[in-house]
Design a protein around this motif. Structure first.
Motif, PDB file in Angstrom:
ATOM      1  N   THR A 101       0.829  -1.220   0.000  1.00  0.00           N
ATOM      2  CA  THR A 101       0.000   0.000   0.000  1.00  0.00           C
ATOM      3  C   THR A 101       0.857   1.259   0.000  1.00  0.00           C
ATOM      4  O   THR A 101       0.546   2.246   0.674  1.00  0.00           O
ATOM      5  N   ARG A 102       1.927   1.253  -0.766  1.00  0.00           N
ATOM      6  CA  ARG A 102       2.876   2.356  -0.726  1.00  0.00           C
ATOM      7  C   ARG A 102       2.219   3.702  -1.083  1.00  0.00           C
ATOM      8  O   ARG A 102       2.426   4.705  -0.383  1.00  0.00           O
ATOM      9  N   GLU A 103       1.465   3.761  -2.145  1.00  0.00           N
ATOM     10  CA  GLU A 103       0.902   5.042  -2.570  1.00  0.00           C
ATOM     11  C   GLU A 103      -0.131   5.583  -1.587  1.00  0.00           C
ATOM     12  O   GLU A 103      -0.088   6.778  -1.254  1.00  0.00           O
ATOM     13  N   PRO A 104      -1.053   4.768  -1.082  1.00  0.00           N
ATOM     14  CA  PRO A 104      -1.960   5.304  -0.051  1.00  0.00           C
ATOM     15  C   PRO A 104      -1.240   5.772   1.205  1.00  0.00           C
ATOM     16  O   PRO A 104      -1.635   6.774   1.811  1.00  0.00           O
ATOM     17  N   VAL A 105      -0.202   5.054   1.603  1.00  0.00           N
ATOM     18  CA  VAL A 105       0.569   5.487   2.772  1.00  0.00           C
ATOM     19  C   VAL A 105       1.237   6.827   2.502  1.00  0.00           C
ATOM     20  O   VAL A 105       1.211   7.738   3.336  1.00  0.00           O
ATOM     21  N   ALA A 106       1.815   6.985   1.312  1.00  0.00           N
ATOM     22  CA  ALA A 106       2.443   8.261   0.953  1.00  0.00           C
ATOM     23  C   ALA A 106       1.413   9.385   0.902  1.00  0.00           C
ATOM     24  O   ALA A 106       1.706  10.526   1.297  1.00  0.00           O
ATOM     25  N   ASP A 107       0.206   9.075   0.443  1.00  0.00           N
ATOM     26  CA  ASP A 107      -0.865  10.079   0.417  1.00  0.00           C
ATOM     27  C   ASP A 107      -1.172  10.577   1.820  1.00  0.00           C
ATOM     28  O   ASP A 107      -1.374  11.783   2.041  1.00  0.00           O
ATOM     29  N   GLU A 108      -1.224   9.660   2.781  1.00  0.00           N
ATOM     30  CA  GLU A 108      -1.548  10.056   4.144  1.00  0.00           C
ATOM     31  C   GLU A 108      -0.421  10.861   4.783  1.00  0.00           C
ATOM     32  O   GLU A 108      -0.671  11.798   5.548  1.00  0.00           O
ATOM     33  N   ILE A 109       0.812  10.502   4.474  1.00  0.00           N
ATOM     34  CA  ILE A 109       1.949  11.300   4.964  1.00  0.00           C
ATOM     35  C   ILE A 109       1.867  12.715   4.398  1.00  0.00           C
ATOM     36  O   ILE A 109       2.031  13.709   5.115  1.00  0.00           O
ATOM     37  N   ALA A 110       1.612  12.809   3.100  1.00  0.00           N
ATOM     38  CA  ALA A 110       1.532  14.117   2.452  1.00  0.00           C
ATOM     39  C   ALA A 110       0.393  14.956   3.012  1.00  0.00           C
ATOM     40  O   ALA A 110       0.504  16.191   3.104  1.00  0.00           O
ATOM     41  N   ALA A 111      -0.693  14.305   3.418  1.00  0.00           N
ATOM     42  CA  ALA A 111      -1.834  15.050   3.959  1.00  0.00           C
ATOM     43  C   ALA A 111      -1.444  15.822   5.209  1.00  0.00           C
ATOM     44  O   ALA A 111      -1.994  16.899   5.481  1.00  0.00           O
ATOM     45  N   TYR A 112      -0.485  15.295   5.973  1.00  0.00           N
ATOM     46  CA  TYR A 112      -0.039  16.019   7.161  1.00  0.00           C
ATOM     47  C   TYR A 112       0.644  17.327   6.790  1.00  0.00           C
ATOM     48  O   TYR A 112       0.619  18.281   7.565  1.00  0.00           O
ATOM     49  N   ALA A 113       1.290  17.372   5.622  1.00  0.00           N
ATOM     50  CA  ALA A 113       1.906  18.624   5.185  1.00  0.00           C
ATOM     51  C   ALA A 113       0.848  19.690   4.937  1.00  0.00           C
ATOM     52  O   ALA A 113       1.129  20.895   5.061  1.00  0.00           O
ATOM     53  N   GLY A 114      -0.354  19.260   4.600  1.00  0.00           N
ATOM     54  CA  GLY A 114      -1.442  20.204   4.360  1.00  0.00           C
ATOM     55  C   GLY A 114      -1.958  20.858   5.622  1.00  0.00           C
ATOM     56  O   GLY A 114      -2.645  21.888   5.558  1.00  0.00           O
TER      57      GLY A 114
END
Length: 254
Positions: A100-113
């Motif tokens: 699930t690499r891409e969904p995990v990366a999406d959630e990490i990126a959401a914290y930057a928001g």
């Protein structure tokens, strides 16, 4: 993070992993790590335990494998899953994050928001000054990394540049499964993609990043004191931040 829920450590190595309400006794005498196909395997009496999904417990570096092996070696008469955070990270990387690499990366990126370093106190003045003094350099560090984030006073959400959020996602996806698992653990713990990346890249220690993440909480404690329950919770979170730091550093060592 929803895509990487905590996993219990391996508890029945000879028959694969299974959940059990019973306390399981230690069944091995010796713990070691052995280099082999795909990396470094942890061994219990010469046999490699398996993850909950029945994959072998193999890590990319000897140092990371030894970090996990230390936890197995430290077990007493009974196995205590709560004392095996590196084992949980390893099994999560192998079983979950690899899928699930891409969904995990999406959630990490959401914290930057909605990064914690971008929401500044409006008062009192000492806290305002401390946040400006201690957080601004790390927003500057992130900007140099290609992640320009704009601060705001108060708690009202301010949308960040989508390109900055996308850059965090890109940086996350550059990592292997094991480092990505560490980042996915560090970021929500710290409430900050910036601080998580700083620990992953060795710019901050896990403990220093944890202290930065809780400036307001620490300020309030200085004003009103600390109860035992909150102190215990803080100590546990600090220990987790320090473990994730050790995890990243172990992954860097060949």
């Amino acid at each position: 993070m929803s895509h990487i829920p905590p996993l219990d450590p391996m508890v029945a190595a000879r028959k694969g992993f299974r959940e059990s309400e019973e306390r399981l006794k230690r069944f091995w005498k010796t713990v070691d790590v052995v280099e082999g196909e795909g990396g470094w395997a942890v061994t219990l009496d010469g046999r490699t335990p398996k993850t909950p999904a029945h994959a072998k417990l193999v890590l990319p570096t000897e140092a990371a494998a030894r970090l996990v092996a230390e936890e197995w070696a430290a077990q007493g008469e009974f196995i205590e899953p709560g004392t095996m955070p590196a084992t949980r990270l390893a099994s999560t990387a192998i079983d979950r994050v690899s899928q699930t690499r891409e969904p995990v990366a999406d959630e990490i990126a959401a914290y930057a928001g909605s990064d914690a370093l971008c929401y500044l106190a409006e008062f009192p003045t000492p806290l305002v000054e401390q946040q400006a003094r201690e957080w601004s350099p790390w927003r500057d560090w992130a900007r140099d990394l290609g992640v320009p984030l704009e601060p705001v006073e108060g708690i009202v959400h301010r949308a960040q540049d989508p390109a900055a959020v996308a850059r965090v996602r890109e940086l996350a996806l550059e990592l292997d499964d094991f480092a990505l698992t560490g980042l996915a653990t560090a970021v929500p713990l710290l409430g900050s993609a910036v601080l998580g990346l700083a620990v992953q890249r060795g710019a901050l220690s896990g403990e220093a990043a944890f202290d930065l993440s809780r400036l307001e909480e620490a300020f309030q404690e200085g004003q009103w004191g600390v109860d035992e329950e909150n102190a215990a919770r803080t100590a546990a979170r600090r220990a987790e931040a320090m473990l994730v730091d050790r995890w990243f550093r172990a992954l860097e060592l060949s």
